[in-house]
Design a protein around this motif. Structure first.
Motif, mmCIF file in Angstrom:
data_model
loop_
_atom_site.group_PDB
_atom_site.id
_atom_site.type_symbol
_atom_site.label_atom_id
_atom_site.label_comp_id
_atom_site.label_asym_id
_atom_site.label_seq_id
_atom_site.Cartn_x
_atom_site.Cartn_y
_atom_site.Cartn_z
ATOM 1 N N ALA A 15 -6.905 -0.721 3.608
ATOM 2 C CA ALA A 15 -5.655 -0.123 3.302
ATOM 3 C C ALA A 15 -4.935 -0.743 2.136
ATOM 4 O O ALA A 15 -4.533 -0.224 1.194
ATOM 5 N N LEU A 16 -5.432 -2.089 2.023
ATOM 6 C CA LEU A 16 -4.794 -2.681 0.919
ATOM 7 C C LEU A 16 -5.230 -2.506 -0.357
ATOM 8 O O LEU A 16 -4.675 -2.240 -1.512
ATOM 9 N N SER A 17 -6.466 -2.281 -0.378
ATOM 10 C CA SER A 17 -7.371 -1.866 -1.598
ATOM 11 C C SER A 17 -6.841 -0.333 -1.851
ATOM 12 O O SER A 17 -6.944 0.057 -2.947
ATOM 13 N N MET A 18 -6.500 0.552 -0.892
ATOM 14 C CA MET A 18 -6.062 1.968 -1.263
ATOM 15 C C MET A 18 -4.617 1.722 -1.796
ATOM 16 O O MET A 18 -4.756 2.700 -2.766
ATOM 17 N N VAL A 19 -3.628 1.002 -1.433
ATOM 18 C CA VAL A 19 -2.539 0.690 -1.894
ATOM 19 C C VAL A 19 -2.766 0.408 -3.412
ATOM 20 O O VAL A 19 -2.004 0.941 -4.253
ATOM 21 N N ILE A 20 -3.445 -0.704 -3.667
ATOM 22 C CA ILE A 20 -3.649 -1.108 -5.135
ATOM 23 C C ILE A 20 -4.186 0.072 -5.776
ATOM 24 O O ILE A 20 -4.032 0.487 -7.064
ATOM 25 N N GLY A 21 -5.367 0.846 -5.192
ATOM 26 C CA GLY A 21 -5.996 1.944 -5.971
ATOM 27 C C GLY A 21 -5.000 2.864 -6.325
ATOM 28 O O GLY A 21 -5.202 3.485 -7.320
ATOM 29 N N ILE A 22 -4.029 3.078 -5.477
ATOM 30 C CA ILE A 22 -3.215 4.374 -5.663
ATOM 31 C C ILE A 22 -2.344 4.017 -6.936
ATOM 32 O O ILE A 22 -2.206 4.808 -7.879
#
Lengths: 220, 220
Positions: A30-37
């Motif tokens: 989830a954290l990597s998704m937030v940063i990725g977005i």
């Protein structure tokens, strides 16, 4: 054939630890998704609107993320950075690798989303007196969000699956934890079978939740 | 005083050959898996399309498992399950079996989409011109549906090629595993990883560009 005795007891006994590690997997994904977005949005806008070195950099990021194995990217953040004396912790290696990969894939989705919203929408919003910021946040981004919603969900599932590579860089998420227990008890098959089921359930929960959220979000 | 023993030695020309061999192994295992997996996937896709209820109750959930469990877990599971079932498979065979099934599960969706992309009126027209079912499949569905999903198939094939890096967990020395071995010995992570990454990139980037161009041309 099949003269192997399955021993499920040690797996059952360490199930709480495995489920906890499943939570770590979800968190890092989830954290990597937030940063990725966030980065992906920046990359998409840079590729659409900028010229010069910044656009070139964004293109390079996207193409490298999409055209090399995720494991290679993880290794790069793992021991590749060692060349400059930077040694990240296993958690940071996985987070950085996943975020890099997510940003690259999401940038392409966002770019497609932005291109699908007609430019006249932006101009109409501007001529109604909205500032650029207002026009983007109230008119363009909500429409783009609808278009990229399903790709986003897919990418989240990919992030969960990719986080299993953490096992190879010593990160104790679900796979890493499983390997730790498996190598301690030699019940490799049993442990990984249970872990496969946990992954399956996690993926189904994400897909179900996103479908539910979509039903609430896109009702009108 | 004796000079300190060095465990490390520099990158030699022979190491380049070692990496080239490993790159060949990457190509070999991905080539085998993509070819067999695609044929199997087309068969599955056709079954999903024609079998309707029966297939969507049996085959579809089974194929879904391969897409919902991390490939690395599938690899470890199968590699440890094979001896239990009385098979003795080397890392290459185990890896190829899992990659093939993984590829087939992805291609099945693509193939089903391709068959569905050919409209019902077109199919009926073919049949009413006197074509048999298989003639219709061969001369109408294949060229039209195949064209519609060819870019997605290229994406899947490139994905499998990149994911073949994970077979390294079974001890199959493909390109990334070879890089890891060399890095441990030479302590030159940056150069070796760049070399490995460049190989994947040089393979994947032109093909994905070519397929994007084909897609744009066919869309006209």
């Amino acid at each position: 054939m099949f003269d192997y005795n399955f021993h499920w007891r040690p797996v059952i006994k360490s199930l709480p630890e495995l489920l906890e590690a499943g939570l770590v997997t979800l968190q890092v994904a989830a954290l990597s998704m937030v940063i990725g977005i966030v980065i992906g949005l920046g990359l998409a806008l840079a590729r659409l609107h900028l010229r010069g070195p910044l656009r070139w950099l964004a293109t390079a990021w996207v193409e490298i993320a999409r055209n090399t194995p995720a494991l290679f990217q993880l290794f790069f953040f793992g021991f590749g950075m060692g060349a400059w004396g930077i040694h990240l912790s296993p958690f940071l290696i996985v987070l950085a690798g996943l975020s890099f990969n997510n940003a690259g894939y999401l940038a392409e989705n966002f770019r497609g989303g932005f291109q699908a919203v007609p430019e006249t929408q932006l101009r109409a919003a501007r001529s109604l007196g909205m500032t650029v910021w207002q026009a983007y946040t109230r008119i363009v981004i909500p429409q783009v969000f609808r278009i990229v919603y399903y790709p986003l969900t897919n990418q989240m599932v990919w992030a969960v699956l990719m986080s299993s590579l953490g096992m190879l860089v010593g990160f104790r998420e679900l796979s890493g934890e499983t390997q730790f227990f498996a190598s301690r008890t030699y019940r490799i098959f049993e442990y990984f079978a249970v872990t496969a089921i946990i992954y399956y359930v996690i993926v189904k929960i994400i897909l179900g939740a996103s479908r539910l959220a979509a039903w609430r979000l896109f009702r009108y | 005083m004796e000079p300190a023993i060095s465990f490390f030695s520099g990158f030699r020309a022979a190491d380049l050959w070692f990496m080239a061999e490993a790159a060949w192994r990457t190509l070999l295992i991905s080539g085998v898996s993509i070819v067999i997996g695609s044929l199997l996937g087309i068969l599955f896709g056709w079954m999903l399309h024609e079998g309707r209820l029966l297939a969507s109750l049996t085959l579809a959930p089974l194929l879904d498992v391969f897409r919902s469990v991390p490939l690395i877990i599938q690899l470890v599971l199968f590699y440890n399950f094979a001896p239990i079932a009385g098979l003795s498979l080397d890392p290459f065979a185990s890896g190829a079996v899992v990659l093939t099934l993984y590829c087939a599960s992805l291609v099945a969706n693509v193939a089903r989409g391709g068959i569905a992309a050919v409209g019902q009126p077109m199919r009926r027209a073919a049949r009413s011109l006197g074509m048999t079912y298989w003639q219709d499949m061969r001369h109408v569905v294949l060229p039209i549906g195949g064209r519609a999903v060819f870019p997605s198939w290229v994406g899947v094939a490139l994905g499998v090629m990149k994911d073949s890096a994970l077979v390294s967990v079974l001890g199959y020395v493909e390109l990334l595993k070879a890089s890891q071995i060399l890095i441990t010995r030479t302590q030159e992570p940056f150069m070796i990883l760049t070399l490995a990454g460049a190989f994947y990139f040089a393979l994947s980037y032109p093909i994905s560009r070519y397929s994007a161009r084909l897609e744009a041309r066919w869309a006209q």
